[in-house]
Write an enzyme that holds these catalytic residues in place. Structure first.
Site, PDB file in Angstrom:
ATOM      1  N   LYS A  25       0.836  -1.200   0.000  1.00  0.00           N
ATOM      2  CA  LYS A  25       0.000   0.000   0.000  1.00  0.00           C
ATOM      3  C   LYS A  25       0.874   1.255   0.000  1.00  0.00           C
ATOM      4  O   LYS A  25       1.918   1.300   0.647  1.00  0.00           O
ATOM      5  CB  LYS A  25      -0.896   0.032   1.247  1.00  0.00           C
ATOM      6  CG  LYS A  25      -2.212  -0.719   1.120  1.00  0.00           C
ATOM      7  CD  LYS A  25      -3.075  -0.442   2.337  1.00  0.00           C
ATOM      8  CE  LYS A  25      -4.395  -1.197   2.266  1.00  0.00           C
ATOM      9  NZ  LYS A  25      -5.230  -0.761   1.146  1.00  0.00           N
ATOM     10  N   GLU A  67      -0.797 -10.070   4.348  1.00  0.00           N
ATOM     11  CA  GLU A  67      -2.021 -10.760   3.946  1.00  0.00           C
ATOM     12  C   GLU A  67      -1.736 -11.596   2.698  1.00  0.00           C
ATOM     13  O   GLU A  67      -1.186 -11.087   1.713  1.00  0.00           O
ATOM     14  CB  GLU A  67      -3.136  -9.768   3.640  1.00  0.00           C
ATOM     15  CG  GLU A  67      -4.435 -10.456   3.236  1.00  0.00           C
ATOM     16  CD  GLU A  67      -5.507  -9.493   2.758  1.00  0.00           C
ATOM     17  OE1 GLU A  67      -6.626  -9.571   3.268  1.00  0.00           O
ATOM     18  OE2 GLU A  67      -5.205  -8.663   1.867  1.00  0.00           O
ATOM     19  N   ALA A  77      -6.877   4.685   7.049  1.00  0.00           N
ATOM     20  CA  ALA A  77      -6.812   4.983   8.479  1.00  0.00           C
ATOM     21  C   ALA A  77      -7.878   6.010   8.863  1.00  0.00           C
ATOM     22  O   ALA A  77      -8.528   5.893   9.918  1.00  0.00           O
ATOM     23  CB  ALA A  77      -5.423   5.485   8.842  1.00  0.00           C
ATOM     24  N   HIS A 101      -8.021 -16.305   2.430  1.00  0.00           N
ATOM     25  CA  HIS A 101      -7.149 -15.270   2.962  1.00  0.00           C
ATOM     26  C   HIS A 101      -6.440 -15.780   4.218  1.00  0.00           C
ATOM     27  O   HIS A 101      -7.082 -16.345   5.114  1.00  0.00           O
ATOM     28  CB  HIS A 101      -7.951 -14.011   3.327  1.00  0.00           C
ATOM     29  CG  HIS A 101      -8.481 -13.272   2.152  1.00  0.00           C
ATOM     30  ND1 HIS A 101      -8.878 -11.949   2.204  1.00  0.00           N
ATOM     31  CD2 HIS A 101      -8.689 -13.654   0.867  1.00  0.00           C
ATOM     32  CE1 HIS A 101      -9.304 -11.559   1.012  1.00  0.00           C
ATOM     33  NE2 HIS A 101      -9.208 -12.582   0.183  1.00  0.00           N
TER      34      HIS A 101
END
Length: 256
Positions: free
Chosen positions: A64, A158, A73, A139
């Protein structure tokens, strides 16, 4: 009227400190992602070298951006500190594994969770329990140790494991969500659910065909008395060349 005064020195120093901390945090996430990519690449290459095929078709990764982290956030009410982000945002670093078949997803999952230095924090099985929109994937939220110059840091990454059909559907759905700014018309939502069903049917059909081909090959081997791959001895000239190259490499390493 807008305040045009320059930021106070204290504010500028604090901003610089926060940006420095965030960039350092992102660096550790990149290292963790690279560690995981290496592990998966080793598994893929080993299967390709030793077995007939590999359950891993493709590997991708993404980190990211600072802009994306800040935006998420703010949406989630997460403080912009490394500690808060590590504790509450688990998709800063991501790895995606594409497999040929659903059974391959389970194989890859078992190989990963069996590695002693990987800690599984959370598992979300959207294959057994698809999302309402039709999304399917497995996941894994894992932690991988990163050895820095002054400490060892456990980095959260992840992992998304999908079939080729699942990945194609997810990519299309993401593009549609982006085009409509997450306000997708009901007609397209319905079409996407139907397409997800078609993708699932394709996965099942292709796996049945694959299993039938494998079983046919097994029975054919039995009928011809083949119980294991036949390995031929290396010709003496090839063996001699290998030995010479090995000795030369060792001599070179000793001299260095």
């Amino acid at each position: 009227m807008r305040d045009e005064r320059p930021a106070a020195p204290h504010d500028a120093a604090e901003t610089a400190r926060v940006v420095h901390e965030m960039r350092r945090m992102l660096m550790t996430y990149r290292f963790g992602m690279d560690e995981l990519m290496t592990k998966i690449t080793v598994l893929r290459d080993e299967f390709r070298a030793i077995h007939d095929d590999s359950p891993i078709e493709h590997i991708g990764s993404r980190l990211k951006s600072l802009e994306s982290i800040v935006a998420k956030a703010q949406r989630k009410g997460i403080a912009l500190t490394p500690g808060a982000l590590r504790a509450q945002m688990f998709d800063i670093a991501g790895v995606r594994i594409t497999c040929g078949f659903v059974s391959d997803i389970r194989k890859v999952r078992e190989m990963l969770v069996g590695q002693a230095d990987l800690t599984v924090l959370e598992e979300r099985d959207y294959i057994a329990h698809p999302k309402e929109n039709g999304y399917k994937s497995l996941h894994l939220i894992v932690q991988v140790p990163v050895f820095l110059s002054d400490r060892v840091e456990d980095v959260t990454v992840e992992i998304q494991i999908r079939t080729i059909a699942m990945d194609f559907w997810a990519s299309l759905e993401h593009k549609i969500q982006y085009k409509f700014d997450h306000e997708v018309p009901d007609r397209l939502v319905t079409e996407l659910r139907l397409a997800a069903d078609v993708a699932s049917q394709l996965d099942r059909s292709m796996e049945r065909i694959h299993d039938e081909v494998v079983e046919h090959a097994r029975l054919d081997d039995l009928a011809h008395g083949v119980t294991a791959p036949v390995t031929s001895a290396l010709p003496p000239t090839v063996l001699e060349a290998l030995l010479r190259s090995t000795v030369a490499a060792q001599d070179h390493a000793t001299e260095g």
